[in-house]
Design an enzyme around this catalytic site. Structure first.
Site, PDB file in Angstrom:
ATOM      1  N   ASP A  98      62.158  11.170 -98.061  1.00 30.99           N
ATOM      2  CA  ASP A  98      60.773  11.619 -97.965  1.00 30.99           C
ATOM      3  C   ASP A  98      59.847  10.577 -97.377  1.00 30.99           C
ATOM      4  OD1 ASP A  98      60.727   9.772 -99.980  1.00 30.99           O
ATOM      5  OD2 ASP A  98      60.559  11.234-101.594  1.00 30.99           O
ATOM      6  N   GLU A 120      69.197  14.711 -99.315  1.00 32.43           N
ATOM      7  CA  GLU A 120      68.326  14.639-100.501  1.00 32.43           C
ATOM      8  C   GLU A 120      67.173  15.638-100.350  1.00 32.43           C
ATOM      9  OE1 GLU A 120      65.556  11.258-101.707  1.00 32.43           O
ATOM     10  OE2 GLU A 120      67.317  10.699-102.833  1.00 32.43           O
ATOM     11  N   GLU A 134      54.766  11.082-100.140  1.00 34.32           N
ATOM     12  CA  GLU A 134      56.160  11.534-100.104  1.00 34.32           C
ATOM     13  C   GLU A 134      56.319  13.040-100.337  1.00 34.32           C
ATOM     14  OE1 GLU A 134      55.131   8.819-101.756  1.00 34.32           O
ATOM     15  OE2 GLU A 134      56.140   7.183-100.726  1.00 34.32           O
ATOM     16  N   HIS A 206      56.196  -0.274-106.358  1.00 30.28           N
ATOM     17  CA  HIS A 206      55.733  -0.361-104.969  1.00 30.28           C
ATOM     18  C   HIS A 206      54.905   0.826-104.488  1.00 30.28           C
ATOM     19  CE1 HIS A 206      58.290   2.774-103.238  1.00 30.28           C
ATOM     20  NE2 HIS A 206      59.210   2.398-104.080  1.00 30.28           N
TER      21      HIS A 206
HETATM   22  C1  UD1 Z   1      57.898   3.102 -97.834  1.00 30.79           C
HETATM   23  C2  UD1 Z   1      57.858   4.623 -97.946  1.00 30.79           C
HETATM   24  C3  UD1 Z   1      58.076   5.058 -99.389  1.00 30.79           C
HETATM   25  C4  UD1 Z   1      59.344   4.436 -99.952  1.00 30.79           C
HETATM   26  C5  UD1 Z   1      59.302   2.933 -99.764  1.00 30.79           C
HETATM   27  C6  UD1 Z   1      60.609   2.310-100.197  1.00 30.79           C
HETATM   28  C7  UD1 Z   1      56.353   5.879 -96.452  1.00 30.79           C
HETATM   29  C8  UD1 Z   1      54.947   6.245 -96.153  1.00 30.79           C
HETATM   30  N1  UD1 Z   1      56.536   5.096 -97.522  1.00 30.79           N
HETATM   31  O1  UD1 Z   1      56.781   2.597 -98.573  1.00 30.79           O
HETATM   32  O2  UD1 Z   1      58.184   6.465 -99.447  1.00 30.79           O
HETATM   33  O3  UD1 Z   1      59.439   4.745-101.322  1.00 30.79           O
HETATM   34  O4  UD1 Z   1      59.101   2.627 -98.375  1.00 30.79           O
HETATM   35  O5  UD1 Z   1      60.496   0.914-100.334  1.00 30.79           O
HETATM   36  O6  UD1 Z   1      57.243   6.278 -95.751  1.00 30.79           O
HETATM   37  N2  UD1 Z   1      56.691  -4.674 -95.379  1.00 30.79           N
HETATM   38  C9  UD1 Z   1      57.184  -5.893 -94.963  1.00 30.79           C
HETATM   39  N3  UD1 Z   1      58.537  -6.008 -94.765  1.00 30.79           N
HETATM   40  C10 UD1 Z   1      59.403  -4.988 -94.967  1.00 30.79           C
HETATM   41  C11 UD1 Z   1      58.880  -3.766 -95.421  1.00 30.79           C
HETATM   42  C12 UD1 Z   1      57.522  -3.611 -95.607  1.00 30.79           C
HETATM   43  O7  UD1 Z   1      56.447  -6.840 -94.752  1.00 30.79           O
HETATM   44  O8  UD1 Z   1      60.613  -5.148 -94.773  1.00 30.79           O
HETATM   45  C13 UD1 Z   1      55.212  -4.538 -95.585  1.00 30.79           C
HETATM   46  C14 UD1 Z   1      54.465  -4.421 -94.236  1.00 30.79           C
HETATM   47  O9  UD1 Z   1      53.213  -5.046 -94.349  1.00 30.79           O
HETATM   48  C15 UD1 Z   1      54.274  -2.906 -94.108  1.00 30.79           C
HETATM   49  C16 UD1 Z   1      54.021  -2.552 -95.556  1.00 30.79           C
HETATM   50  O10 UD1 Z   1      54.934  -3.343 -96.309  1.00 30.79           O
HETATM   51  O11 UD1 Z   1      53.216  -2.551 -93.259  1.00 30.79           O
HETATM   52  C17 UD1 Z   1      54.157  -1.095 -95.890  1.00 30.79           C
HETATM   53  O12 UD1 Z   1      55.392  -0.547 -95.469  1.00 30.79           O
HETATM   54  P1  UD1 Z   1      55.549   1.069 -95.405  1.00 30.79           P
HETATM   55  O13 UD1 Z   1      56.939   1.406 -94.973  1.00 30.79           O
HETATM   56  O14 UD1 Z   1      54.422   1.663 -94.644  1.00 30.79           O
HETATM   57  O15 UD1 Z   1      55.309   1.519 -96.895  1.00 30.79           O
HETATM   58  P2  UD1 Z   1      56.099   1.203 -98.229  1.00 30.79           P
HETATM   59  O16 UD1 Z   1      55.064   1.011 -99.275  1.00 30.79           O
HETATM   60  O17 UD1 Z   1      57.125   0.155 -98.014  1.00 30.79           O
HETATM   61  N1  UDP Z   2      66.805  -2.285-104.294  1.00 29.24           N
HETATM   62  C1  UDP Z   2      67.372  -3.423-103.700  1.00 29.24           C
HETATM   63  N2  UDP Z   2      66.777  -4.646-103.921  1.00 29.24           N
HETATM   64  C2  UDP Z   2      65.669  -4.792-104.675  1.00 29.24           C
HETATM   65  C3  UDP Z   2      65.072  -3.631-105.250  1.00 29.24           C
HETATM   66  C4  UDP Z   2      65.674  -2.390-105.030  1.00 29.24           C
HETATM   67  O1  UDP Z   2      68.383  -3.320-103.013  1.00 29.24           O
HETATM   68  O2  UDP Z   2      65.197  -5.934-104.830  1.00 29.24           O
HETATM   69  C5  UDP Z   2      67.408  -0.968-104.054  1.00 29.24           C
HETATM   70  C6  UDP Z   2      67.713  -0.127-105.280  1.00 29.24           C
HETATM   71  O3  UDP Z   2      69.021  -0.366-105.762  1.00 29.24           O
HETATM   72  C7  UDP Z   2      67.536   1.296-104.781  1.00 29.24           C
HETATM   73  C8  UDP Z   2      66.541   1.182-103.651  1.00 29.24           C
HETATM   74  O4  UDP Z   2      66.457  -0.209-103.321  1.00 29.24           O
HETATM   75  O5  UDP Z   2      68.738   1.808-104.216  1.00 29.24           O
HETATM   76  C9  UDP Z   2      65.185   1.704-104.069  1.00 29.24           C
HETATM   77  O6  UDP Z   2      64.254   1.419-103.078  1.00 29.24           O
HETATM   78  P1  UDP Z   2      62.701   1.495-103.326  1.00 29.24           P
HETATM   79  O7  UDP Z   2      62.423   1.345-104.789  1.00 29.24           O
HETATM   80  O8  UDP Z   2      62.082   0.535-102.374  1.00 29.24           O
HETATM   81  O9  UDP Z   2      62.334   2.947-102.797  1.00 29.24           O
HETATM   82  P2  UDP Z   2      62.308   4.405-103.461  1.00 29.24           P
HETATM   83  O10 UDP Z   2      63.659   4.691-104.010  1.00 29.24           O
HETATM   84  O11 UDP Z   2      61.229   4.407-104.503  1.00 29.24           O
HETATM   85  O12 UDP Z   2      61.937   5.281-102.312  1.00 29.24           O
END
Ligand code: UD1
Ligand code: UDP
Length: 367
Positions: A98, A120, A134, A206
């Site tokens: 999502d 999923e 999401e 997060h």
């Molecule tokens: C995203 C997904 C969320 C998912 C989550 C898993 C969307 C809108 N959100 O949220 O559904 O649950 O990922 O973790 O699709 N950033 C870094 N390095 C990284 C990743 C992220 O610096 O490797 C920082 C950057 O500033 C980036 C910000 O995090 O702009 C937000 O990343 P984004 O993918 O937009 O949203 P998440 O909160 O990570």
């Molecule tokens: N995970 C990981 N390292 C971490 C925290 C989480 O590999 O430090 C894994 C965890 O086992 C799970 C996935 O990341 O499979 C969950 O990702 P996240 O919580 O970012 O996203 P969400 O599932 O809420 O979309």
């Protein structure tokens, strides 16, 4: 059977974890030319997972920008994915979950009339604003998908309620359990910094809808718990999003029994879940993994699209108010019978064979 080209698109950490078993299974099939597209909506978090599973993207869009907005992310994804579809001319595209990458990819495929498989499929809270964005992302993806790979019967029911034809829904289990079982079977060295005589509470948080006051409440609750329980260790691998990282650092750094660390690689995170007493999280994937390891989960949200483990008793919703988070976590620490009731090692989300079932559906379709 002629060779078919299937693109597997991943953008974020959880998509990569849950798509990896499917990519690895497709790579064994002689009728598929499988191509991996990393949108890199996440950069470091995505790379960490792809390296762990030994998957090298064929195409990397390198989309991530610091503090990206949803509109700019979506716009860039649409443009870049459209160009990929034009060049690659795939027979099918697979997306997972999502995220904005999954939703934008489904839309780009719709515009190019390429069939999409949604892994999923069918998770719903029925509240468009929770979780944000999401719930809308998965509804849109579901509206556009050709194949709906649902993890559970209740996800299937959600899709039927939305009018999806039962012939297009396949209950496969969640591929997260495939990844988990493969990883949990590996030997992982114990963390040398951990004192095994102390109970460990593992924390992650997060979610975008928690930015601001709800996340400050979560941090306040964590701080109170750490101060009230000096004999308990807390470990929080912090998501790199600045809206999370900066607040967590400001509120939680400096407590002797509370460790803030960089995101753990997947195997290390599974190992930490395995030794944890319980888990406090707002993550989706962790709600699916922890019950399979027999670990209680307190979910810092008011609703969940994953009701099965709540019904089974291993997951409890505790909201985002500091008082209720502290009360429920303290109860698990103090009340052994209540803890035992939640610590059951049964997963309602799959048996580790989901990827194989998805590949079978696609093979039968194309043959
Ligand atoms: C995203 C997904 C969320 C998912 C989550 C898993 C969307 C809108 N959100 O949220 O559904 O649950 O990922 O973790 O699709 N950033 C870094 N390095 C990284 C990743 C992220 O610096 O490797 C920082 C950057 O500033 C980036 C910000 O995090 O702009 C937000 O990343 P984004 O993918 O937009 O949203 P998440 O909160 O990570
Ligand atoms: N995970 C990981 N390292 C971490 C925290 C989480 O590999 O430090 C894994 C965890 O086992 C799970 C996935 O990341 O499979 C969950 O990702 P996240 O919580 O970012 O996203 P969400 O599932 O809420 O979309």
């Amino acid at each position: 059977m002629s060779v078919k080209k299937i693109l597997c698109v991943v953008g974020t950490r959880p998509e990569a974890i849950k798509m990896a078993p499917v990519i690895l299974a497709l790579k064994k099939e002689r009728w598929v030319d499988v191509r991996v597209v990393a949108t890199a909506q996440h950069r470091h978090l995505l790379d960490q997972i792809l390296v762990y599973f030994g998957i090298e993207p064929d195409i990397d869009l390198d989309i991530m920008r610091p503090s990206q907005t949803l509109a700019s992310l979506t716009a860039q994804l649409l443009l870049d994915l459209d160009a990929v579809l034009l060049t690659e001319q795939p027979d099918a595209v697979l997306v997972q979950g999502d995220t904005t990458s999954a939703m934008a990819c489904a839309l780009a495929c719709f515009y190019r009339r390429v069939p999409v498989g949604h892994i999923e499929a069918g998770l719903r809270t029925w509240d468009t604003h929770h979780p944000f964005p999401e719930e809308a992302n998965r509804v849109i993806t579901g509206k556009l998908a050709r194949w709906h790979f649902a993890s559970t019967q209740s996800a299937r029911q959600n899709l039927l309620r939305e009018g999806v034809s039962s012939a297009d829904i396949f209950v496969t289990g969640n591929t997260v359990i495939d990844a988990l079982l493969a990883t949990a079977a590996r030997e992982i060295a114990p963390d040398p910094d951990r004192d095994p005589s102390k109970r460990l509470v593992l924390v992650t948080a997060h979610r975008r809808e928690h930015f601001g006051e709800p996340f400050r409440n979560i941090c306040l609750a964590l701080r109170t718990l750490a101060e009230n329980n000096p004999e308990v260790q807390f470990l929080y691998p912090v998501h790199p999003n600045p809206n999370i990282k900066d607040v967590a650092q400001a509120c939680l750094a400096g407590l002797s029994n509370f460790t803030l660390c960089a995101p753990l690689d997947y195997a290390a995170f599974i190992a930490a879940m395995n030794v944890a007493y319980f888990i406090l999280t707002d993550s989706g994937g962790i709600q699916e993994e922890a019950p399979a390891l027999g670990k209680p989960v307190l979910v810092m949200r008011d609703e969940t699209e994953r009701p099965e483990a709540v019904e089974q008793g291993s997951v409890k919703l505790v909201g985002v108010e500091a008082e209720s988070i502290v009360k429920e976590a303290q109860r698990l620490l103090d009340d052994e019978p209540a803890y035992r009731l939640m610590a059951r090692g049964v997963s309602p989300y799959g048996d580790g064979q989901a990827a194989g079932r998805i590949v079978t559906v696609l093979r039968e379709h194309f043959s």
